[in-house]
Scaffold this motif. Structure first.
Motif, PDB file in Angstrom:
ATOM      1  N   SER A  16     -18.871  10.821  65.929  1.00  0.00           N
ATOM      2  CA  SER A  16     -19.466  11.547  64.815  1.00  0.00           C
ATOM      3  C   SER A  16     -18.541  12.644  64.273  1.00  0.00           C
ATOM      4  O   SER A  16     -17.977  13.417  65.033  1.00  0.00           O
ATOM      5  N   GLY A  17     -18.358  12.661  62.984  1.00  0.00           N
ATOM      6  CA  GLY A  17     -17.608  13.746  62.358  1.00  0.00           C
ATOM      7  C   GLY A  17     -16.123  13.504  62.216  1.00  0.00           C
ATOM      8  O   GLY A  17     -15.394  14.365  61.742  1.00  0.00           O
ATOM      9  N   LYS A  20     -15.245   8.978  58.937  1.00  0.00           N
ATOM     10  CA  LYS A  20     -15.254   7.585  58.457  1.00  0.00           C
ATOM     11  C   LYS A  20     -16.061   7.392  57.183  1.00  0.00           C
ATOM     12  O   LYS A  20     -15.721   6.533  56.368  1.00  0.00           O
ATOM     13  N   THR A  21     -17.085   8.201  56.992  1.00  0.00           N
ATOM     14  CA  THR A  21     -17.863   8.065  55.754  1.00  0.00           C
ATOM     15  C   THR A  21     -17.000   8.442  54.554  1.00  0.00           C
ATOM     16  O   THR A  21     -16.974   7.744  53.543  1.00  0.00           O
ATOM     17  N   SER A  39     -26.778   0.150  55.105  1.00  0.00           N
ATOM     18  CA  SER A  39     -27.594  -0.117  56.292  1.00  0.00           C
ATOM     19  C   SER A  39     -29.038   0.314  56.088  1.00  0.00           C
ATOM     20  O   SER A  39     -29.340   1.115  55.211  1.00  0.00           O
ATOM     21  N   ARG A  43     -33.757   7.091  60.088  1.00  0.00           N
ATOM     22  CA  ARG A  43     -33.463   8.525  59.963  1.00  0.00           C
ATOM     23  C   ARG A  43     -33.970   9.026  58.603  1.00  0.00           C
ATOM     24  O   ARG A  43     -33.948   8.291  57.630  1.00  0.00           O
ATOM     25  N   ARG A  46     -31.052  12.867  53.952  1.00  0.00           N
ATOM     26  CA  ARG A  46     -30.590  14.247  53.739  1.00  0.00           C
ATOM     27  C   ARG A  46     -30.726  14.543  52.239  1.00  0.00           C
ATOM     28  O   ARG A  46     -30.780  13.599  51.430  1.00  0.00           O
ATOM     29  N   ALA A  76     -28.753  -0.869  66.175  1.00  0.00           N
ATOM     30  CA  ALA A  76     -28.552   0.020  67.321  1.00  0.00           C
ATOM     31  C   ALA A  76     -29.458   1.230  67.190  1.00  0.00           C
ATOM     32  O   ALA A  76     -29.876   1.582  66.083  1.00  0.00           O
ATOM     33  N   TYR A  83     -30.668   2.000  63.374  1.00  0.00           N
ATOM     34  CA  TYR A  83     -29.753   1.662  62.281  1.00  0.00           C
ATOM     35  C   TYR A  83     -29.502   0.166  62.351  1.00  0.00           C
ATOM     36  O   TYR A  83     -29.362  -0.379  63.442  1.00  0.00           O
ATOM     37  N   GLY A  84     -29.373  -0.486  61.201  1.00  0.00           N
ATOM     38  CA  GLY A  84     -29.093  -1.917  61.239  1.00  0.00           C
ATOM     39  C   GLY A  84     -28.495  -2.446  59.957  1.00  0.00           C
ATOM     40  O   GLY A  84     -28.718  -1.904  58.875  1.00  0.00           O
ATOM     41  N   THR A  85     -27.701  -3.511  60.112  1.00  0.00           N
ATOM     42  CA  THR A  85     -27.074  -4.189  58.973  1.00  0.00           C
ATOM     43  C   THR A  85     -27.901  -5.419  58.654  1.00  0.00           C
ATOM     44  O   THR A  85     -27.964  -6.343  59.476  1.00  0.00           O
ATOM     45  N   ASP A 103     -19.636   0.980  57.879  1.00  0.00           N
ATOM     46  CA  ASP A 103     -19.579   2.292  58.529  1.00  0.00           C
ATOM     47  C   ASP A 103     -20.649   2.232  59.617  1.00  0.00           C
ATOM     48  O   ASP A 103     -21.798   2.601  59.396  1.00  0.00           O
ATOM     49  N   ILE A 104     -20.256   1.662  60.767  1.00  0.00           N
ATOM     50  CA  ILE A 104     -21.229   1.447  61.848  1.00  0.00           C
ATOM     51  C   ILE A 104     -20.633   1.889  63.191  1.00  0.00           C
ATOM     52  O   ILE A 104     -19.436   2.095  63.296  1.00  0.00           O
ATOM     53  N   ASP A 105     -21.478   1.995  64.204  1.00  0.00           N
ATOM     54  CA  ASP A 105     -20.973   2.470  65.496  1.00  0.00           C
ATOM     55  C   ASP A 105     -20.443   1.298  66.345  1.00  0.00           C
ATOM     56  O   ASP A 105     -20.486   0.138  65.917  1.00  0.00           O
ATOM     57  N   ARG A 140     -19.166  21.294  58.214  1.00  0.00           N
ATOM     58  CA  ARG A 140     -19.884  20.487  57.223  1.00  0.00           C
ATOM     59  C   ARG A 140     -21.354  20.899  57.096  1.00  0.00           C
ATOM     60  O   ARG A 140     -22.060  20.453  56.200  1.00  0.00           O
TER      61      ARG A 140
HETATM   62  N1  LIG Z   1     -24.733  -0.051  64.598  1.00  0.00           N
HETATM   63  C1  LIG Z   1     -24.905   0.559  63.437  1.00  0.00           C
HETATM   64  N2  LIG Z   1     -24.503   1.827  63.266  1.00  0.00           N
HETATM   65  C2  LIG Z   1     -24.700   2.394  62.058  1.00  0.00           C
HETATM   66  C3  LIG Z   1     -25.295   1.702  60.973  1.00  0.00           C
HETATM   67  N3  LIG Z   1     -25.324   2.536  59.908  1.00  0.00           N
HETATM   68  C4  LIG Z   1     -24.785   3.681  60.305  1.00  0.00           C
HETATM   69  N4  LIG Z   1     -24.403   3.630  61.593  1.00  0.00           N
HETATM   70  C5  LIG Z   1     -23.759   4.672  62.390  1.00  0.00           C
HETATM   71  O1  LIG Z   1     -24.731   5.616  62.742  1.00  0.00           O
HETATM   72  C6  LIG Z   1     -24.120   6.875  63.034  1.00  0.00           C
HETATM   73  C7  LIG Z   1     -24.902   7.997  62.418  1.00  0.00           C
HETATM   74  O2  LIG Z   1     -24.823   7.913  61.012  1.00  0.00           O
HETATM   75  P1  LIG Z   1     -25.542   8.992  60.089  1.00  0.00           P
HETATM   76  O3  LIG Z   1     -26.962   9.141  60.497  1.00  0.00           O
HETATM   77  O4  LIG Z   1     -25.312   8.625  58.659  1.00  0.00           O
HETATM   78  O5  LIG Z   1     -24.878  10.351  60.437  1.00  0.00           O
HETATM   79  P2  LIG Z   1     -23.427  10.900  60.109  1.00  0.00           P
HETATM   80  O6  LIG Z   1     -23.537  12.344  60.061  1.00  0.00           O
HETATM   81  O7  LIG Z   1     -22.850  10.214  58.915  1.00  0.00           O
HETATM   82  O8  LIG Z   1     -22.674  10.463  61.391  1.00  0.00           O
HETATM   83  P3  LIG Z   1     -21.127  10.325  61.526  1.00  0.00           P
HETATM   84  O9  LIG Z   1     -20.638   9.497  60.359  1.00  0.00           O
HETATM   85  O10 LIG Z   1     -20.981   9.624  62.832  1.00  0.00           O
HETATM   86  O11 LIG Z   1     -20.615  11.698  61.521  1.00  0.00           O
HETATM   87  C8  LIG Z   1     -22.692   6.738  62.498  1.00  0.00           C
HETATM   88  O12 LIG Z   1     -21.828   6.531  63.604  1.00  0.00           O
HETATM   89  C9  LIG Z   1     -22.743   5.479  61.639  1.00  0.00           C
HETATM   90  O13 LIG Z   1     -21.485   4.825  61.594  1.00  0.00           O
HETATM   91  C10 LIG Z   1     -25.699   0.345  61.195  1.00  0.00           C
HETATM   92  O14 LIG Z   1     -26.221  -0.343  60.330  1.00  0.00           O
HETATM   93  N5  LIG Z   1     -25.489  -0.149  62.421  1.00  0.00           N
END
Ligand SMILES: Nc1nc2c(ncn2[C@@H]2O[C@H](COP(=O)(O)OP(=O)(O)OP(=O)(O)O)[C@@H](O)[C@H]2O)c(=O)[nH]1
Ligand SMILES: [Mg+2]
Length: 191
Positions: A16-17, A20-21, A39, A43, A46, A76, A83-85, A103-105, A140
């Motif tokens: 996180s942080g 990548k976004t 996705s 959550r 914001r 996941a 979160y899901g694709t 942008d996924i984990d 941020r």
């Molecule tokens: N597996 C999976 N992970 C996801 C998906 N969409 C988002 N994520 C991940 O979920 C995490 C949290 O995303 P956000 O809630 O948007 O929060 P954020 O502040 O952008 O988090 P970071 O980008 O990690 O700093 C990030 O690591 C994303 O890459 C998804 O569809 N599937």
């Protein structure tokens, strides 16, 4: 004749942080053949986020319904939210012959790797170091103290998964990192 090449599926993951976004948005702006996979998430949005653009914001009940319908390629639970694709989001992009940016984990990346027919390229983005990451999370101004603490705890667990990726980039300077990413993309687009 239509482009017979398989769409490139570029996965960006990071603790996180790490940025990548920001990097995915820069890629999309610089090359309009890339579309970011939107996705689904449980959550809460914001203030600056738009439904359907940043995420499809859904209730837990709706997410579980979609899950039961086998609507996701991967999903996941992260920091207590799902979160899901969805398959339909990806199909919408690939039908246009566009490339996909995820942008996924690491959990999502691992699940996508099981679909051998996908032209996946996986990139793990690292912050320069842990201290810098904490500074960025504070700067941020998006999370409260507890959330930052949680994200920092997750850091050590996340970074071990970098070994499952094709490339690891350190995001010390966002423009430098972006240029490296562009080189990776052009290499794989040529294949
Ligand atoms: N597996 C999976 N992970 C996801 C998906 N969409 C988002 N994520 C991940 O979920 C995490 C949290 O995303 P956000 O809630 O948007 O929060 P954020 O502040 O952008 O988090 P970071 O980008 O990690 O700093 C990030 O690591 C994303 O890459 C998804 O569809 N599937
Ligand atoms: Mg993000």
């Amino acid at each position: 004749m239509n482009n017979p090449k398989k769409p490139l599926m570029l996965v960006l993951s990071s603790p996180s942080g790490a940025g990548k976004t920001t990097l995915s948005k820069k890629i999309q702006q610089s090359d309009n053949s890339f579309e970011i996979s939107v996705s689904h998430t449980t959550r809460k949005p914001r203030p600056n986020e738009v439904d359907g653009l940043d995420y499809h914001f859904v209730t837990k009940k709706n997410f579980e319904l979609l899950l039961n319908q086998n609507a996701f390629y991967e999903h996941a639970e992260i920091f207590g939210n799902y979160y899901g694709t969805s398959k339909s989001s990806i199909n919408q992009i690939t039908q246009k012959n566009n490339n996909v940016l995820f942008d996924i984990d690491w959990q999502g990346s691992q699940q996508l790797s099981k679909f051998k027919q996908l032209n996946l390229v996986k990139v793990f983005i690292l912050p320069p170091n842990k201290e810098e990451l904490e500074k960025r999370l504070i700067a941020r101004n998006q999370d409260d103290k507890e959330a930052i603490k949680r994200r920092m705890l997750a850091y050590s667990k996340d970074v071990v998964h970098q070994i499952d990726y094709d490339y690891v980039l350190v995001n010390d300077n966002v423009d430098d990192c972006f240029n490296k990413l562009k080189k990776i993309i052009s290499k794989h687009l040529q294949i």
